[in-house]
Design a protein around this motif. Structure first.
Motif, PDB file in Angstrom:
ATOM      1  N   HIS A 163       0.912  -1.319  -0.088  1.00  0.00           N
ATOM      2  CA  HIS A 163       0.136  -0.055   0.080  1.00  0.00           C
ATOM      3  C   HIS A 163       0.801   1.314   0.024  1.00  0.00           C
ATOM      4  O   HIS A 163       1.291   1.516   0.904  1.00  0.00           O
ATOM      5  CB  HIS A 163      -0.959   0.040   1.167  1.00  0.00           C
ATOM      6  CG  HIS A 163      -2.024   1.232   1.329  1.00  0.00           C
ATOM      7  ND1 HIS A 163      -3.155   1.132   1.391  1.00  0.00           N
ATOM      8  CD2 HIS A 163      -1.797   2.455   1.279  1.00  0.00           C
ATOM      9  CE1 HIS A 163      -3.996   2.215   1.168  1.00  0.00           C
ATOM     10  NE2 HIS A 163      -2.791   3.065   1.094  1.00  0.00           N
ATOM     11  N   LEU A 164       1.006   2.065  -1.365  1.00  0.00           N
ATOM     12  CA  LEU A 164       1.649   3.007  -1.335  1.00  0.00           C
ATOM     13  C   LEU A 164       1.252   4.534  -1.472  1.00  0.00           C
ATOM     14  O   LEU A 164       1.744   5.506  -1.417  1.00  0.00           O
ATOM     15  CB  LEU A 164       2.735   2.833  -2.433  1.00  0.00           C
ATOM     16  CG  LEU A 164       3.812   1.604  -2.432  1.00  0.00           C
ATOM     17  CD1 LEU A 164       4.827   1.636  -3.574  1.00  0.00           C
ATOM     18  CD2 LEU A 164       4.355   1.768  -1.131  1.00  0.00           C
ATOM     19  N   SER A 165      -0.103   4.316  -1.795  1.00  0.00           N
ATOM     20  CA  SER A 165      -0.914   5.422  -1.751  1.00  0.00           C
ATOM     21  C   SER A 165      -1.170   6.018  -0.316  1.00  0.00           C
ATOM     22  O   SER A 165      -0.977   5.382   0.546  1.00  0.00           O
ATOM     23  CB  SER A 165      -2.183   5.373  -2.531  1.00  0.00           C
ATOM     24  OG  SER A 165      -3.062   4.452  -2.151  1.00  0.00           O
ATOM     25  N   GLY A 166      -2.018   7.145  -0.331  1.00  0.00           N
ATOM     26  CA  GLY A 166      -2.450   7.837   1.090  1.00  0.00           C
ATOM     27  C   GLY A 166      -3.200   7.000   1.729  1.00  0.00           C
ATOM     28  O   GLY A 166      -4.136   5.880   1.487  1.00  0.00           O
ATOM     29  N   ASP A 167      -3.248   7.236   3.203  1.00  0.00           N
ATOM     30  CA  ASP A 167      -4.277   6.718   4.246  1.00  0.00           C
ATOM     31  C   ASP A 167      -3.850   5.091   4.420  1.00  0.00           C
ATOM     32  O   ASP A 167      -5.000   4.264   4.689  1.00  0.00           O
ATOM     33  CB  ASP A 167      -5.677   7.050   3.793  1.00  0.00           C
ATOM     34  CG  ASP A 167      -6.308   8.214   4.485  1.00  0.00           C
ATOM     35  OD1 ASP A 167      -5.371   8.749   5.272  1.00  0.00           O
ATOM     36  OD2 ASP A 167      -7.394   8.723   3.872  1.00  0.00           O
ATOM     37  N   GLY A 168      -2.637   4.764   4.359  1.00  0.00           N
ATOM     38  CA  GLY A 168      -2.363   3.498   4.910  1.00  0.00           C
ATOM     39  C   GLY A 168      -2.204   3.338   6.316  1.00  0.00           C
ATOM     40  O   GLY A 168      -2.252   4.474   7.113  1.00  0.00           O
ATOM     41  N   LYS A 169      -1.477   2.340   7.020  1.00  0.00           N
ATOM     42  CA  LYS A 169      -1.526   2.285   8.282  1.00  0.00           C
ATOM     43  C   LYS A 169      -0.344   3.165   8.800  1.00  0.00           C
ATOM     44  O   LYS A 169      -0.722   3.856  10.030  1.00  0.00           O
ATOM     45  CB  LYS A 169      -0.911   0.649   8.720  1.00  0.00           C
ATOM     46  CG  LYS A 169       0.502   0.251   8.210  1.00  0.00           C
ATOM     47  CD  LYS A 169       0.731  -0.967   8.839  1.00  0.00           C
ATOM     48  CE  LYS A 169       2.438  -1.414   8.325  1.00  0.00           C
ATOM     49  NZ  LYS A 169       2.780  -2.804   8.934  1.00  0.00           N
ATOM     50  N   PHE A 170       0.590   3.604   8.151  1.00  0.00           N
ATOM     51  CA  PHE A 170       1.340   4.726   8.802  1.00  0.00           C
ATOM     52  C   PHE A 170       1.054   6.036   8.801  1.00  0.00           C
ATOM     53  O   PHE A 170       1.060   6.898   9.758  1.00  0.00           O
ATOM     54  CB  PHE A 170       2.809   4.725   7.982  1.00  0.00           C
ATOM     55  CG  PHE A 170       3.647   3.597   8.341  1.00  0.00           C
ATOM     56  CD1 PHE A 170       4.317   3.340   9.627  1.00  0.00           C
ATOM     57  CD2 PHE A 170       4.109   2.574   7.349  1.00  0.00           C
ATOM     58  CE1 PHE A 170       4.979   2.523   9.857  1.00  0.00           C
ATOM     59  CE2 PHE A 170       4.600   1.284   7.831  1.00  0.00           C
ATOM     60  CZ  PHE A 170       5.316   1.352   9.108  1.00  0.00           C
ATOM     61  N   THR A 171       0.041   6.274   8.000  1.00  0.00           N
ATOM     62  CA  THR A 171      -0.717   7.588   7.759  1.00  0.00           C
ATOM     63  C   THR A 171      -1.656   7.888   9.245  1.00  0.00           C
ATOM     64  O   THR A 171      -1.809   8.578   9.812  1.00  0.00           O
ATOM     65  CB  THR A 171      -1.547   7.833   6.597  1.00  0.00           C
ATOM     66  OG1 THR A 171      -0.846   7.799   5.194  1.00  0.00           O
ATOM     67  CG2 THR A 171      -2.378   9.091   6.654  1.00  0.00           C
ATOM     68  N   GLU A 181       2.251   6.607   1.230  1.00  0.00           N
ATOM     69  CA  GLU A 181       2.502   6.060   2.567  1.00  0.00           C
ATOM     70  C   GLU A 181       3.938   5.949   2.759  1.00  0.00           C
ATOM     71  O   GLU A 181       4.066   5.936   3.937  1.00  0.00           O
ATOM     72  CB  GLU A 181       1.805   4.632   2.549  1.00  0.00           C
ATOM     73  CG  GLU A 181       1.961   3.938   3.563  1.00  0.00           C
ATOM     74  CD  GLU A 181       1.065   4.393   4.721  1.00  0.00           C
ATOM     75  OE1 GLU A 181       0.910   3.652   5.859  1.00  0.00           O
ATOM     76  OE2 GLU A 181      -0.049   5.444   4.553  1.00  0.00           O
ATOM     77  N   ILE A 182       4.776   6.201   1.859  1.00  0.00           N
ATOM     78  CA  ILE A 182       6.222   6.077   2.133  1.00  0.00           C
ATOM     79  C   ILE A 182       6.606   7.180   3.134  1.00  0.00           C
ATOM     80  O   ILE A 182       7.457   7.275   4.044  1.00  0.00           O
ATOM     81  CB  ILE A 182       6.928   6.078   0.770  1.00  0.00           C
ATOM     82  CG1 ILE A 182       6.810   4.908   0.129  1.00  0.00           C
ATOM     83  CG2 ILE A 182       8.524   6.265   1.097  1.00  0.00           C
ATOM     84  CD1 ILE A 182       7.408   4.700  -1.267  1.00  0.00           C
ATOM     85  N   LEU A 183       5.982   8.318   2.646  1.00  0.00           N
ATOM     86  CA  LEU A 183       6.278   9.480   3.429  1.00  0.00           C
ATOM     87  C   LEU A 183       5.915   9.628   4.805  1.00  0.00           C
ATOM     88  O   LEU A 183       6.319  10.031   5.850  1.00  0.00           O
ATOM     89  CB  LEU A 183       5.654  10.842   2.693  1.00  0.00           C
ATOM     90  CG  LEU A 183       6.196  11.330   1.462  1.00  0.00           C
ATOM     91  CD1 LEU A 183       5.568  12.429   0.801  1.00  0.00           C
ATOM     92  CD2 LEU A 183       7.626  11.321   1.382  1.00  0.00           C
TER      93      LEU A 183
END
Length: 379
Positions: free
Chosen positions: A29-37, A240-242
Protein backbone atom coordinates in the motif's frame (compact mmCIF):
# COMPACT_ATOMS: atom_id res chain seq x y z
CA UNK A 1 28.31 26.82 -5.37
CA UNK A 2 30.22 27.18 -2.11
CA UNK A 3 30.31 24.11 0.12
CA UNK A 4 29.77 24.74 3.81
CA UNK A 5 31.31 22.56 6.52
CA UNK A 6 28.50 23.58 8.87
CA UNK A 7 25.21 23.86 6.99
CA UNK A 8 22.29 25.97 8.10
CA UNK A 9 19.97 22.99 8.37
CA UNK A 10 20.23 19.20 8.20
CA UNK A 11 17.36 16.70 8.58
CA UNK A 12 17.52 14.63 11.73
CA UNK A 13 17.84 10.96 10.77
CA UNK A 14 17.15 8.84 13.82
CA UNK A 15 17.89 5.35 12.48
CA UNK A 16 14.49 3.71 11.91
CA UNK A 17 13.38 5.65 8.83
CA UNK A 18 14.60 3.12 6.25
CA UNK A 19 13.06 0.20 8.14
CA UNK A 20 9.69 1.97 8.29
CA UNK A 21 9.81 2.90 4.59
CA UNK A 22 10.73 -0.69 3.71
CA UNK A 23 7.79 -1.91 5.78
CA UNK A 24 5.48 0.44 3.88
CA UNK A 25 6.79 -0.80 0.52
CA UNK A 26 6.43 -4.44 1.51
CA UNK A 27 2.85 -3.83 2.67
CA UNK A 28 1.83 -3.21 -0.94
CA UNK A 29 0.00 0.00 0.00
CA UNK A 30 1.90 3.05 -1.27
CA UNK A 31 -0.88 5.59 -1.76
CA UNK A 32 -2.35 7.70 1.03
CA UNK A 33 -4.22 6.68 4.17
CA UNK A 34 -2.41 3.44 4.88
CA UNK A 35 -1.40 2.20 8.30
CA UNK A 36 1.46 4.69 8.76
CA UNK A 37 -0.74 7.62 7.83
CA UNK A 38 -3.24 6.45 10.42
CA UNK A 39 -0.52 5.88 13.03
CA UNK A 40 0.86 9.40 12.58
CA UNK A 41 -2.61 10.92 12.76
CA UNK A 42 -3.62 8.99 15.87
CA UNK A 43 -0.33 9.72 17.60
CA UNK A 44 -0.63 13.47 17.02
CA UNK A 45 -4.29 13.49 18.03
CA UNK A 46 -3.42 11.73 21.27
CA UNK A 47 -0.42 13.90 22.09
CA UNK A 48 -2.00 17.25 21.21
CA UNK A 49 -5.59 16.58 22.24
CA UNK A 50 -7.06 17.77 18.93
CA UNK A 51 -10.24 16.42 17.37
CA UNK A 52 -8.68 15.21 14.11
CA UNK A 53 -5.34 15.25 12.32
CA UNK A 54 -5.17 14.80 8.55
CA UNK A 55 -1.74 14.40 6.97
CA UNK A 56 -1.12 16.37 3.78
CA UNK A 57 1.54 16.56 1.10
CA UNK A 58 2.96 19.84 2.47
CA UNK A 59 2.38 22.62 4.94
CA UNK A 60 1.28 24.73 1.99
CA UNK A 61 -1.43 22.21 1.14
CA UNK A 62 -2.50 22.16 4.79
CA UNK A 63 -3.01 25.93 4.61
CA UNK A 64 -4.87 25.60 1.30
CA UNK A 65 -7.22 23.12 2.97
CA UNK A 66 -7.76 25.59 5.80
CA UNK A 67 -8.69 28.30 3.30
CA UNK A 68 -11.28 25.98 1.74
CA UNK A 69 -12.67 24.97 5.12
CA UNK A 70 -13.25 28.56 6.28
CA UNK A 71 -15.15 29.17 3.01
CA UNK A 72 -13.20 32.16 1.76
CA UNK A 73 -14.81 33.74 -1.28
CA UNK A 74 -13.68 36.40 -3.79
CA UNK A 75 -13.95 39.80 -2.14
CA UNK A 76 -13.48 38.47 1.39
CA UNK A 77 -10.58 39.61 3.55
CA UNK A 78 -8.26 37.70 5.85
CA UNK A 79 -5.81 39.12 8.38
CA UNK A 80 -2.21 37.88 8.23
CA UNK A 81 1.13 39.02 9.70
CA UNK A 82 3.41 40.65 7.16
CA UNK A 83 6.44 38.86 8.58
CA UNK A 84 5.45 35.39 7.42
CA UNK A 85 6.16 32.80 4.75
CA UNK A 86 4.66 33.36 1.32
CA UNK A 87 2.12 30.55 1.56
CA UNK A 88 0.80 31.85 4.88
CA UNK A 89 -0.91 34.46 2.69
CA UNK A 90 -0.91 32.81 -0.73
CA UNK A 91 -2.95 29.78 0.32
CA UNK A 92 -5.82 32.08 1.30
CA UNK A 93 -5.38 34.57 -1.54
CA UNK A 94 -5.83 31.65 -3.96
CA UNK A 95 -9.51 31.63 -2.96
CA UNK A 96 -9.83 35.22 -4.24
CA UNK A 97 -9.65 36.81 -0.80
CA UNK A 98 -7.61 39.93 -0.04
CA UNK A 99 -4.84 39.82 2.58
CA UNK A 100 -4.86 42.55 5.22
CA UNK A 101 -1.31 42.77 6.53
CA UNK A 102 -0.63 43.36 10.24
CA UNK A 103 2.74 44.21 11.74
CA UNK A 104 4.42 41.91 14.25
CA UNK A 105 5.50 42.41 17.85
CA UNK A 106 9.07 43.67 18.36
CA UNK A 107 9.77 40.95 20.94
CA UNK A 108 8.44 37.66 19.54
CA UNK A 109 7.91 38.71 15.89
CA UNK A 110 4.39 37.31 16.10
CA UNK A 111 1.23 39.01 14.86
CA UNK A 112 0.78 42.05 17.08
CA UNK A 113 -2.57 41.47 18.77
CA UNK A 114 -2.64 45.14 19.84
CA UNK A 115 -3.08 46.13 16.18
CA UNK A 116 -5.64 43.47 15.32
CA UNK A 117 -8.99 45.12 16.05
CA UNK A 118 -8.29 48.09 13.80
CA UNK A 119 -7.65 45.74 10.87
CA UNK A 120 -11.00 43.95 11.03
CA UNK A 121 -13.85 44.98 8.72
CA UNK A 122 -17.24 43.58 7.79
CA UNK A 123 -15.44 41.63 5.05
CA UNK A 124 -13.01 39.87 7.42
CA UNK A 125 -13.55 36.10 7.29
CA UNK A 126 -10.42 34.71 8.92
CA UNK A 127 -7.40 35.56 11.12
CA UNK A 128 -4.16 33.68 10.41
CA UNK A 129 -1.74 33.54 13.36
CA UNK A 130 1.79 32.29 12.69
CA UNK A 131 3.79 31.18 15.74
CA UNK A 132 7.21 32.48 14.74
CA UNK A 133 10.01 30.13 15.70
CA UNK A 134 7.47 28.05 17.61
CA UNK A 135 6.98 30.81 20.21
CA UNK A 136 3.24 31.27 20.67
CA UNK A 137 1.27 34.32 19.60
CA UNK A 138 -0.73 35.97 22.39
CA UNK A 139 -3.60 33.62 21.68
CA UNK A 140 -5.96 34.65 24.50
CA UNK A 141 -6.21 38.16 23.09
CA UNK A 142 -6.40 36.97 19.48
CA UNK A 143 -9.12 34.43 20.23
CA UNK A 144 -11.13 36.98 22.20
CA UNK A 145 -11.01 39.48 19.33
CA UNK A 146 -11.89 36.76 16.83
CA UNK A 147 -14.86 35.62 18.93
CA UNK A 148 -16.16 39.18 19.16
CA UNK A 149 -15.92 39.48 15.37
CA UNK A 150 -17.35 36.01 14.75
CA UNK A 151 -14.42 34.83 12.61
CA UNK A 152 -12.26 31.70 12.89
CA UNK A 153 -8.58 31.67 13.77
CA UNK A 154 -6.18 29.49 11.79
CA UNK A 155 -2.83 28.75 13.41
CA UNK A 156 0.13 28.52 11.05
CA UNK A 157 2.06 26.17 13.31
CA UNK A 158 4.75 25.20 10.81
CA UNK A 159 7.44 26.07 13.38
CA UNK A 160 5.60 25.12 16.52
CA UNK A 161 4.86 21.41 16.86
CA UNK A 162 5.12 20.54 20.59
CA UNK A 163 5.31 24.19 21.60
CA UNK A 164 2.86 25.40 24.25
CA UNK A 165 0.98 28.52 25.27
CA UNK A 166 -0.11 28.62 28.92
CA UNK A 167 0.12 24.82 29.11
CA UNK A 168 -1.95 24.35 25.93
CA UNK A 169 -0.43 22.80 22.83
CA UNK A 170 0.07 25.01 19.82
CA UNK A 171 -2.22 23.78 17.07
CA UNK A 172 -5.03 23.07 19.54
CA UNK A 173 -6.11 26.69 20.06
CA UNK A 174 -7.66 27.89 16.80
CA UNK A 175 -10.44 26.26 14.82
CA UNK A 176 -7.79 24.90 12.47
CA UNK A 177 -4.01 24.65 12.39
CA UNK A 178 -1.44 23.80 9.73
CA UNK A 179 1.77 21.83 10.36
CA UNK A 180 4.80 21.43 8.11
CA UNK A 181 7.13 18.45 7.85
CA UNK A 182 9.51 20.04 5.36
CA UNK A 183 13.14 18.95 5.70
CA UNK A 184 13.98 22.16 7.59
CA UNK A 185 11.44 21.44 10.33
CA UNK A 186 12.04 19.61 13.61
CA UNK A 187 10.27 16.52 12.23
CA UNK A 188 10.40 15.75 8.55
CA UNK A 189 9.51 13.44 5.71
CA UNK A 190 11.13 15.69 3.11
CA UNK A 191 7.89 17.39 2.15
CA UNK A 192 4.71 16.95 4.16
CA UNK A 193 2.21 18.62 6.42
CA UNK A 194 -0.97 18.17 8.41
CA UNK A 195 -4.24 19.92 9.15
CA UNK A 196 -5.27 19.92 12.80
CA UNK A 197 -9.04 20.24 13.22
CA UNK A 198 -10.44 21.46 16.53
CA UNK A 199 -14.10 21.57 15.54
CA UNK A 200 -15.83 18.20 15.34
CA UNK A 201 -18.43 19.56 12.92
CA UNK A 202 -15.70 20.37 10.37
CA UNK A 203 -14.12 16.91 10.26
CA UNK A 204 -16.32 15.30 7.62
CA UNK A 205 -15.95 18.22 5.23
CA UNK A 206 -12.18 18.28 5.80
CA UNK A 207 -11.98 14.63 4.80
CA UNK A 208 -13.93 15.41 1.62
CA UNK A 209 -11.73 18.41 0.75
CA UNK A 210 -8.60 16.29 1.25
CA UNK A 211 -9.94 13.50 -1.00
CA UNK A 212 -10.30 15.63 -4.15
CA UNK A 213 -13.71 16.86 -3.04
CA UNK A 214 -15.17 13.34 -2.83
CA UNK A 215 -16.55 11.25 0.02
CA UNK A 216 -14.10 8.43 -0.70
CA UNK A 217 -13.01 8.18 2.95
CA UNK A 218 -16.62 7.46 3.96
CA UNK A 219 -16.87 4.90 1.15
CA UNK A 220 -13.77 3.07 2.42
CA UNK A 221 -15.36 2.92 5.86
CA UNK A 222 -18.54 1.43 4.39
CA UNK A 223 -20.66 4.47 5.24
CA UNK A 224 -21.78 4.99 1.62
CA UNK A 225 -22.07 2.48 -1.23
CA UNK A 226 -20.20 4.66 -3.73
CA UNK A 227 -18.24 7.88 -3.66
CA UNK A 228 -18.93 10.97 -5.71
CA UNK A 229 -17.88 14.60 -6.10
CA UNK A 230 -19.30 16.47 -3.11
CA UNK A 231 -17.31 19.69 -2.67
CA UNK A 232 -14.27 21.64 -3.80
CA UNK A 233 -11.03 19.89 -2.96
CA UNK A 234 -7.79 18.50 -4.28
CA UNK A 235 -5.38 15.60 -3.88
CA UNK A 236 -3.81 16.42 -0.53
CA UNK A 237 -2.96 12.91 0.74
CA UNK A 238 0.76 12.11 1.15
CA UNK A 239 2.15 8.80 -0.11
CA UNK A 240 2.42 6.08 2.51
CA UNK A 241 6.21 6.07 2.15
CA UNK A 242 6.31 9.65 3.45
CA UNK A 243 4.05 8.81 6.37
CA UNK A 244 6.28 5.85 7.26
CA UNK A 245 9.36 8.09 7.34
CA UNK A 246 7.50 10.67 9.42
CA UNK A 247 6.31 8.04 11.89
CA UNK A 248 9.91 7.00 12.55
CA UNK A 249 10.70 10.64 13.32
CA UNK A 250 7.73 11.12 15.65
CA UNK A 251 8.61 7.94 17.53
CA UNK A 252 11.93 9.57 18.48
CA UNK A 253 10.44 12.96 19.24
CA UNK A 254 11.89 13.22 22.75
CA UNK A 255 15.46 12.71 21.50
CA UNK A 256 15.05 15.18 18.65
CA UNK A 257 13.54 17.83 20.89
CA UNK A 258 16.10 17.38 23.64
CA UNK A 259 19.00 17.75 21.20
CA UNK A 260 17.55 20.88 19.61
CA UNK A 261 16.75 22.42 22.98
CA UNK A 262 20.33 21.85 24.18
CA UNK A 263 21.72 23.55 21.07
CA UNK A 264 19.25 26.45 21.38
CA UNK A 265 20.18 26.94 25.03
CA UNK A 266 23.93 26.95 24.25
CA UNK A 267 23.42 29.75 21.73
CA UNK A 268 21.38 31.77 24.20
CA UNK A 269 23.82 31.35 27.07
CA UNK A 270 27.10 31.75 25.21
CA UNK A 271 26.06 34.62 22.93
CA UNK A 272 24.32 36.72 25.60
CA UNK A 273 27.33 38.83 26.57
CA UNK A 274 28.43 39.41 22.97
CA UNK A 275 24.90 40.38 21.96
CA UNK A 276 24.53 42.80 24.87
CA UNK A 277 27.87 44.42 24.12
CA UNK A 278 27.03 45.03 20.46
CA UNK A 279 23.32 45.86 20.58
CA UNK A 280 22.22 42.59 18.98
CA UNK A 281 18.80 41.14 19.80
CA UNK A 282 18.33 37.49 20.75
CA UNK A 283 15.05 35.51 20.63
CA UNK A 284 12.48 36.43 23.27
CA UNK A 285 10.38 33.67 24.86
CA UNK A 286 7.67 34.97 27.22
CA UNK A 287 7.44 33.03 30.51
CA UNK A 288 4.01 31.62 29.63
CA UNK A 289 5.34 30.08 26.39
CA UNK A 290 7.29 26.84 25.85
CA UNK A 291 8.98 26.70 22.46
CA UNK A 292 10.22 23.64 20.51
CA UNK A 293 13.66 25.12 19.68
CA UNK A 294 12.85 25.45 16.00
CA UNK A 295 15.17 28.35 15.18
CA UNK A 296 17.66 30.72 16.77
CA UNK A 297 18.11 34.18 15.34
CA UNK A 298 20.12 37.33 15.82
CA UNK A 299 18.57 40.76 15.26
CA UNK A 300 21.50 42.81 13.98
CA UNK A 301 21.79 46.60 13.99
CA UNK A 302 21.49 47.01 10.19
CA UNK A 303 21.29 45.20 6.88
CA UNK A 304 24.94 46.06 6.26
CA UNK A 305 26.06 44.45 9.51
CA UNK A 306 23.99 41.38 8.68
CA UNK A 307 25.64 40.99 5.30
CA UNK A 308 29.11 41.36 6.80
CA UNK A 309 28.34 38.70 9.41
CA UNK A 310 27.01 36.33 6.73
CA UNK A 311 30.28 36.80 4.81
CA UNK A 312 32.36 36.48 7.99
CA UNK A 313 30.73 33.14 8.82
CA UNK A 314 30.77 31.96 5.20
CA UNK A 315 34.53 32.48 5.00
CA UNK A 316 34.79 30.01 7.89
CA UNK A 317 32.57 27.43 6.19
CA UNK A 318 29.44 28.28 8.21
CA UNK A 319 26.11 28.96 6.53
CA UNK A 320 23.77 31.43 8.24
CA UNK A 321 20.75 32.81 6.40
CA UNK A 322 18.16 35.54 6.69
CA UNK A 323 14.46 34.74 6.77
CA UNK A 324 11.22 36.25 5.46
CA UNK A 325 10.97 39.37 3.37
CA UNK A 326 7.89 41.35 4.48
CA UNK A 327 4.86 40.26 2.49
CA UNK A 328 3.41 43.76 2.21
CA UNK A 329 6.53 44.91 0.32
CA UNK A 330 6.60 41.97 -2.12
CA UNK A 331 5.41 42.36 -5.69
CA UNK A 332 2.14 40.62 -4.82
CA UNK A 333 1.81 42.43 -1.50
CA UNK A 334 2.03 45.79 -3.25
CA UNK A 335 -0.72 44.67 -5.62
CA UNK A 336 -2.88 44.29 -2.52
CA UNK A 337 -1.99 47.81 -1.37
CA UNK A 338 1.14 47.23 0.69
CA UNK A 339 3.44 50.23 1.10
CA UNK A 340 6.81 50.92 2.70
CA UNK A 341 6.33 52.02 6.29
CA UNK A 342 3.08 50.10 6.82
CA UNK A 343 4.71 47.44 9.01
CA UNK A 344 7.97 48.87 10.40
CA UNK A 345 8.81 45.96 12.71
CA UNK A 346 8.41 43.48 9.85
CA UNK A 347 10.54 45.70 7.65
CA UNK A 348 13.34 45.82 10.21
CA UNK A 349 13.23 42.04 10.68
CA UNK A 350 13.41 41.57 6.93
CA UNK A 351 16.63 43.62 6.85
CA UNK A 352 18.32 42.69 10.12
CA UNK A 353 17.39 39.15 11.19
CA UNK A 354 19.90 36.32 10.73
CA UNK A 355 19.25 32.65 11.53
CA UNK A 356 22.05 30.44 12.85
CA UNK A 357 22.65 26.74 12.12
CA UNK A 358 20.36 24.59 14.27
CA UNK A 359 19.53 20.91 13.87
CA UNK A 360 19.31 17.84 16.07
CA UNK A 361 22.76 16.45 15.27
CA UNK A 362 24.60 19.77 15.46
CA UNK A 363 27.62 18.67 17.51
CA UNK A 364 28.92 20.72 20.42
CA UNK A 365 32.25 21.19 18.67
CA UNK A 366 30.57 22.38 15.47
CA UNK A 367 28.34 24.73 17.41
CA UNK A 368 31.36 25.92 19.34
CA UNK A 369 32.91 26.98 16.03
CA UNK A 370 29.79 28.96 15.14
CA UNK A 371 29.71 30.66 18.53
CA UNK A 372 33.44 31.47 18.48
CA UNK A 373 33.18 32.93 14.97
CA UNK A 374 30.27 35.17 16.04
CA UNK A 375 32.08 36.27 19.21
CA UNK A 376 35.07 37.27 17.06
CA UNK A 377 32.90 39.47 14.85
CA UNK A 378 32.67 43.20 15.55
CA UNK A 379 29.56 44.87 14.10
Amino acid sequence: MRKYRIPFSRPALMGDEIARVTEAIESGHLSGDGKFTRRCSKLLESLLGVERVLLTTSGTHALEMCALLVDLQPGDEFVVPSYAFVTTANAFALRGARPVFVDVRPDTLNLDERLLREKLTERTRCIVALHYGGVACEMDAILEIAQEAGVPVVEDNAHGLFGRYKERWLGSLGCLAAQSFHETKNFTCGEGGAVLINRADWIERAEIVREKGTDRSRFLLGKVDKYTWRDLGSSYLPAEILAAFLHAQLERRDEIQAARAAAWDRYGTQLADWAGEHGVGLPVVPPHCEHPAHLFHLMLPSVGVRQRLIEHLGARGILAVFHYQPLHLSAMGRRFGGRAGDCPVSERAGECLLRLPLYADLGESEQGEVIAAIQAFRP
